[in-house]
Design a protein around this motif. Structure first.
Motif, short mmCIF file in Angstrom:
data_model
loop_
_atom_site.label_atom_id
_atom_site.label_comp_id
_atom_site.label_asym_id
_atom_site.label_seq_id
_atom_site.Cartn_x
_atom_site.Cartn_y
_atom_site.Cartn_z
N SER A 38 0.88 -1.19 -0.05
CA SER A 38 -0.04 0.04 0.14
C SER A 38 0.86 1.12 0.21
N LEU A 73 -9.94 -10.11 -1.45
CA LEU A 73 -9.81 -8.74 -1.29
C LEU A 73 -11.18 -8.29 -2.02
N VAL A 78 -13.42 -5.15 -3.74
CA VAL A 78 -13.04 -3.63 -4.24
C VAL A 78 -14.35 -3.20 -4.77
N TRP A 120 -8.34 1.27 -11.72
CA TRP A 120 -7.10 0.44 -11.84
C TRP A 120 -6.10 0.80 -12.91
N ARG A 138 -3.53 3.06 -3.35
CA ARG A 138 -4.25 2.19 -2.22
C ARG A 138 -3.73 1.03 -1.90
N LEU A 193 -4.13 0.29 -7.49
CA LEU A 193 -5.73 0.72 -7.46
C LEU A 193 -5.53 2.31 -6.70
N PRO A 225 -10.61 3.78 -4.42
CA PRO A 225 -11.89 3.18 -4.43
C PRO A 225 -12.81 3.44 -3.33
N CYS A 257 -12.46 -1.01 -0.14
CA CYS A 257 -11.22 -1.85 -0.39
C CYS A 257 -10.81 -2.55 0.97
#
Length: 296
Positions: free
Chosen positions: A27, A64, A66, A74, A123, A135, A138, A141
């Motif tokens: 991240s 995960l 999203v 993305w 992120r 990403l 969002p 997430c």
């Protein structure tokens, strides 16, 4: 907000370039460090789209989840084996297309020595031996368990793009409520994946006013809404954008110049009858319709 066809394209891309790969997950922004640590070093088993949500399933029993929302997107890159779109989601830069190269052609470079430095608030970053995905922005997430994924999906309506989805569930939900059909089509617990564009276009094609109560929609009309939605969303997955007009309706113009019948065409003549298209507010979103073709 990206509609269901975009999320299915995302799932296809993840399946193509990441499934079976051991991923380094981080991240760069720092806001998802704890979640990234749960996924780092795990192998991606599958990618599933359900409506506007995507579920990336890993071999350590973590998922995960999203939801891109209004601002999520993305971006992708990698070597010559890494195929597909350069970015999927909203927003994209002016002039940037979803497709990085001609359909079916490699979208990357001859070799891959690692991803570029993060740009903006990334992120989550996923990195394989051949490419990367970032990403940004969002709405949701999070790392969840398979049981939590099941519970999240149980709250969603049928997805027109999933094989085996039961359109009769949608028909029953829509026709049993007094809520206007235009509101119900945006309710993800009634049908998953429809957004403002598909709502406007499907109702126009079926000649149904968005303000008509669900209980006043016949079962055969609701079934036709489902059938048209399946067809149009499949077209969206293939095209990478929403185009609902026929060549005849476009009068020979390219798809990009006249992609819709009513969406964002307020005051313009209906492509069928010439009546000016109307717009109004419905559940805090603009709704578009032809008052003649979609009379009450």
């Amino acid at each position: 907000m990206p509609e269901g066809h975009s999320v299915h394209r995302l799932a296809q891309q993840f399946s193509s370039v990441f499934v079976g790969e051991r991923l380094a997950v981080s991240s760069p922004q720092g806001r998802f460090s704890a979640g990234a640590a749960q996924l780092d070093g795990a192998t991606l088993l599958s990618a599933l789209a359900h409506g506007k949500q995507m579920f990336l399933r890993f071999d350590n029993d973590r998922v995960l989840r999203v939801h891109l929302g209004l601002y999520g997107a993305w971006s992708f890159g990698g070597d010559a084996t890494f195929r597909g779109a350069s970015s999927i989601g909203a927003p994209r830069r002016v002039g940037e297309t979803e497709q990085a190269s001609d359909e079916g052609e490699p979208g990357g470079t001859a070799s891959f020595s690692g991803p570029p430095a993060p740009v903006g608030a990334v992120r989550v970053r996923l990195v394989s031996a051949h490419g990367w995905a970032d990403l940004r922005g969002p709405t949701a997430c999070e790392v969840i368990s398979p049981a939590e994924e099941k519970a999240a999906r149980a709250k969603l309506g049928p997805d027109p793009l999933q094989a085996g989805s039961d359109g009769s569930v949608f028909v029953r939900k829509l026709t049993s409520s007094v809520t206007p059909v235009g509101i119900q089509l945006m309710n993800q617990s009634v049908v998953a994946g429809i957004g403002n564009v598909y709502r406007a276009e499907v109702l126009f094609l079926q000649g149904i006013n968005p303000w008509r109560p669900g209980r006043q929609v016949r079962e055969d009309e609701a079934a036709a809404i489902w059938t048209d939605t399946v067809r149009l969303m499949r077209d969206g997955v293939r095209e990478g954008r929403i185009v609902t007009t026929t060549a005849e309706a476009r009068n020979g113009r390219p798809k990009r110049s006249a992609p819709h019948y009513v969406y964002k065409r307020t005051g313009e003549p209906c492509r069928r009858c010439g009546t000016p298209i109307l717009t109004g507010e419905m559940a805090a979103r603009n709704v578009y319709w032809c008052p003649r073709c979609q009379a009450e």
